[in-house]
Enzyme design. Structure first.
Site, PDB file in Angstrom:
ATOM      1  N   SER A   9      43.562 -23.856 -60.852  1.00 39.55           N
ATOM      2  CA  SER A   9      44.094 -23.256 -59.624  1.00 39.55           C
ATOM      3  C   SER A   9      43.496 -23.935 -58.410  1.00 39.55           C
ATOM      4  O   SER A   9      42.353 -24.405 -58.445  1.00 39.55           O
ATOM      5  CB  SER A   9      43.735 -21.768 -59.583  1.00 39.55           C
ATOM      6  OG  SER A   9      44.160 -21.203 -58.365  1.00 39.55           O
ATOM      7  N   LYS A  14      41.351 -16.880 -55.596  1.00 38.94           N
ATOM      8  CA  LYS A  14      41.382 -16.692 -57.043  1.00 38.94           C
ATOM      9  C   LYS A  14      40.201 -17.380 -57.728  1.00 38.94           C
ATOM     10  O   LYS A  14      39.545 -16.797 -58.583  1.00 38.94           O
ATOM     11  CB  LYS A  14      42.650 -17.380 -57.549  1.00 38.94           C
ATOM     12  CG  LYS A  14      43.606 -16.461 -58.198  1.00 38.94           C
ATOM     13  CD  LYS A  14      44.622 -17.371 -58.851  1.00 38.94           C
ATOM     14  CE  LYS A  14      45.974 -16.767 -58.820  1.00 38.94           C
ATOM     15  NZ  LYS A  14      46.933 -17.647 -59.447  1.00 38.94           N
ATOM     16  N   ASP A  70      48.041 -16.622 -63.689  1.00 39.08           N
ATOM     17  CA  ASP A  70      49.245 -16.424 -62.886  1.00 39.08           C
ATOM     18  C   ASP A  70      49.343 -14.937 -62.648  1.00 39.08           C
ATOM     19  O   ASP A  70      49.226 -14.131 -63.572  1.00 39.08           O
ATOM     20  CB  ASP A  70      50.504 -16.966 -63.554  1.00 39.08           C
ATOM     21  CG  ASP A  70      51.577 -17.191 -62.494  1.00 39.08           C
ATOM     22  OD1 ASP A  70      51.403 -18.093 -61.654  1.00 39.08           O
ATOM     23  OD2 ASP A  70      52.569 -16.426 -62.456  1.00 39.08           O
ATOM     24  N   PHE A 156      42.081 -10.948 -50.930  1.00 34.94           N
ATOM     25  CA  PHE A 156      43.051 -11.945 -50.488  1.00 34.94           C
ATOM     26  C   PHE A 156      44.463 -11.426 -50.739  1.00 34.94           C
ATOM     27  O   PHE A 156      44.653 -10.332 -51.305  1.00 34.94           O
ATOM     28  CB  PHE A 156      42.821 -13.285 -51.219  1.00 34.94           C
ATOM     29  CG  PHE A 156      43.081 -13.238 -52.709  1.00 34.94           C
ATOM     30  CD1 PHE A 156      42.157 -12.688 -53.571  1.00 34.94           C
ATOM     31  CD2 PHE A 156      44.262 -13.745 -53.242  1.00 34.94           C
ATOM     32  CE1 PHE A 156      42.387 -12.643 -54.944  1.00 34.94           C
ATOM     33  CE2 PHE A 156      44.509 -13.711 -54.616  1.00 34.94           C
ATOM     34  CZ  PHE A 156      43.570 -13.153 -55.460  1.00 34.94           C
ATOM     35  N   GLY A 157      45.435 -12.217 -50.325  1.00 36.71           N
ATOM     36  CA  GLY A 157      46.843 -11.933 -50.641  1.00 36.71           C
ATOM     37  C   GLY A 157      47.290 -10.532 -50.250  1.00 36.71           C
ATOM     38  O   GLY A 157      47.151 -10.115 -49.094  1.00 36.71           O
ATOM     39  N   LYS A 179      36.384  -3.794 -56.738  1.00 35.64           N
ATOM     40  CA  LYS A 179      37.689  -4.320 -57.171  1.00 35.64           C
ATOM     41  C   LYS A 179      37.594  -4.843 -58.605  1.00 35.64           C
ATOM     42  O   LYS A 179      38.472  -4.600 -59.428  1.00 35.64           O
ATOM     43  CB  LYS A 179      38.177  -5.424 -56.208  1.00 35.64           C
ATOM     44  CG  LYS A 179      39.543  -5.983 -56.602  1.00 35.64           C
ATOM     45  CD  LYS A 179      40.067  -7.067 -55.661  1.00 35.64           C
ATOM     46  CE  LYS A 179      41.321  -7.712 -56.247  1.00 35.64           C
ATOM     47  NZ  LYS A 179      41.780  -8.905 -55.552  1.00 35.64           N
ATOM     48  N   ARG A 185      43.104  -8.577 -62.817  1.00 38.34           N
ATOM     49  CA  ARG A 185      42.401  -9.800 -63.229  1.00 38.34           C
ATOM     50  C   ARG A 185      41.187  -9.433 -64.085  1.00 38.34           C
ATOM     51  O   ARG A 185      40.942 -10.051 -65.114  1.00 38.34           O
ATOM     52  CB  ARG A 185      41.988 -10.568 -61.954  1.00 38.34           C
ATOM     53  CG  ARG A 185      41.394 -11.945 -62.227  1.00 38.34           C
ATOM     54  CD  ARG A 185      41.417 -12.812 -60.983  1.00 38.34           C
ATOM     55  NE  ARG A 185      42.786 -13.098 -60.559  1.00 38.34           N
ATOM     56  CZ  ARG A 185      43.376 -12.516 -59.519  1.00 38.34           C
ATOM     57  NH1 ARG A 185      42.736 -11.676 -58.752  1.00 38.34           N
ATOM     58  NH2 ARG A 185      44.629 -12.800 -59.234  1.00 38.34           N
TER      59      ARG A 185
HETATM   60  P1  IMP Z   1      49.986 -17.674 -58.221  1.00 40.20           P
HETATM   61  O1  IMP Z   1      48.938 -18.630 -57.789  1.00 40.20           O
HETATM   62  O2  IMP Z   1      51.350 -18.230 -58.322  1.00 40.20           O
HETATM   63  O3  IMP Z   1      49.598 -16.912 -59.461  1.00 40.20           O
HETATM   64  O4  IMP Z   1      50.052 -16.654 -57.026  1.00 40.20           O
HETATM   65  C1  IMP Z   1      49.643 -15.362 -57.134  1.00 40.20           C
HETATM   66  C2  IMP Z   1      49.851 -14.661 -55.803  1.00 40.20           C
HETATM   67  O5  IMP Z   1      49.886 -13.261 -56.096  1.00 40.20           O
HETATM   68  C3  IMP Z   1      48.693 -14.860 -54.865  1.00 40.20           C
HETATM   69  O6  IMP Z   1      48.911 -15.887 -53.946  1.00 40.20           O
HETATM   70  C4  IMP Z   1      48.645 -13.528 -54.159  1.00 40.20           C
HETATM   71  O7  IMP Z   1      49.595 -13.556 -53.157  1.00 40.20           O
HETATM   72  C5  IMP Z   1      49.106 -12.552 -55.193  1.00 40.20           C
HETATM   73  N1  IMP Z   1      47.963 -11.963 -55.904  1.00 40.20           N
HETATM   74  C6  IMP Z   1      47.563 -12.209 -57.172  1.00 40.20           C
HETATM   75  N2  IMP Z   1      46.449 -11.532 -57.467  1.00 40.20           N
HETATM   76  C7  IMP Z   1      46.127 -10.855 -56.339  1.00 40.20           C
HETATM   77  C8  IMP Z   1      45.049  -9.984 -56.028  1.00 40.20           C
HETATM   78  O8  IMP Z   1      44.119  -9.708 -56.804  1.00 40.20           O
HETATM   79  N3  IMP Z   1      45.082  -9.481 -54.785  1.00 40.20           N
HETATM   80  C9  IMP Z   1      46.054  -9.769 -53.889  1.00 40.20           C
HETATM   81  N4  IMP Z   1      47.057 -10.581 -54.117  1.00 40.20           N
HETATM   82  C10 IMP Z   1      47.097 -11.124 -55.351  1.00 40.20           C
END
Ligand code: IMP
Length: 200
Positions: A9, A14, A70, A156-157, A179, A185
């Site tokens: 990643s 993450k 993912d 995040f996110g 968390k 996760r």
């Molecule tokens: P990936 O890298 O395609 O798996 O993107 C996952 C996306 O899901 C991240 O960029 C976040 O936007 C969201 N996401 C995944 N896990 C979390 C978390 O633990 N908290 C907040 N957002 C998350």
């Protein structure tokens, strides 16, 4: 089983969380960015398929065991969106305010005027690829509700708009230890750590 693991990643939030979750193992952990591996296009249709794509790409390019995560936020009232498109809803500049506005707009389009209280859940699929090509998948999920406006500075996110079931604060209002005691996760990692114990 192995001493070095590449996290497939480039997402700093993450990679940080995964480093914290793996700390008790005493493994040497490096990120795909540090190993100079680009992320492949996520063409899978499920979290697990995308985790497999990312882990295989990194394992093949480094010759090391690779672990990919993912993950995303699913909203049943939006037929599971943003789901595997969670990162893409924030756009190339990772602007989560626009992802939050899109959630509210799409719920309003379905006549859900007050997005706060809408059921949602996070999913995490982890894929481990070993140098011999062996593949393992571990999944975790946490249910909760959405809340607007976003609250909290941690994480995040989508963390600032998600309140896990049984709590009244968002993931972004919790410190990382809290968390990690319940997240999608962390639940997927429990299964991964159990697998490592069973296959020493
Ligand atoms: P990936 O890298 O395609 O798996 O993107 C996952 C996306 O899901 C991240 O960029 C976040 O936007 C969201 N996401 C995944 N896990 C979390 C978390 O633990 N908290 C907040 N957002 C998350």
């Amino acid at each position: 089983m192995f001493k070095k693991l590449v996290i497939a990643s480039h997402n700093k939030g993450k990679v940080k969380e995964i480093g914290e979750l793996l700390a008790p193992l005493g493994l040497e952990v490096i990120s795909a960015a540090e190993a100079n591996v680009d992320e492949p296009e996520e063409t899978g249709l499920t979290f697990a398929e995308n985790a497999i794509l990312k882990a295989r790409n990194t394992a093949e390019k480094t010759g090391l065991p690779a672990l990919a995560d993912d993950s995303g936020l699913a909203i049943p009232a939006l037929d599971g969106a943003p789901g595997i498109y969670s990162a893409r809803w924030a756009g190339a500049d990772k602007n989560f305010d626009s992802a939050f506005s899109r959630i509210k707009q799409e719920l309003a389009d379905k006549n859900i005027k007050n997005a706060t209280g809408t059921a949602a859940y996070f999913v995490c699929a982890l894929c481990l690829i070993l140098p011999d090509g062996g593949e393992q998948i571990f999944e975790g999920r946490i249910d909760g509700i959405l809340t607007f406006p976003p609250k909290g500075e941690h994480g995040f996110g989508y963390d600032p708009v998600f309140i896990p079931q049984g709590y009244d604060i968002t993931f972004a209002e919790m410190d990382s230890t809290k968390k990690h005691s319940m997240s999608h996760r962390a639940r997927a990692f429990e299964k991964f750590l159990q697998y490592l114990k069973d296959n020493k």
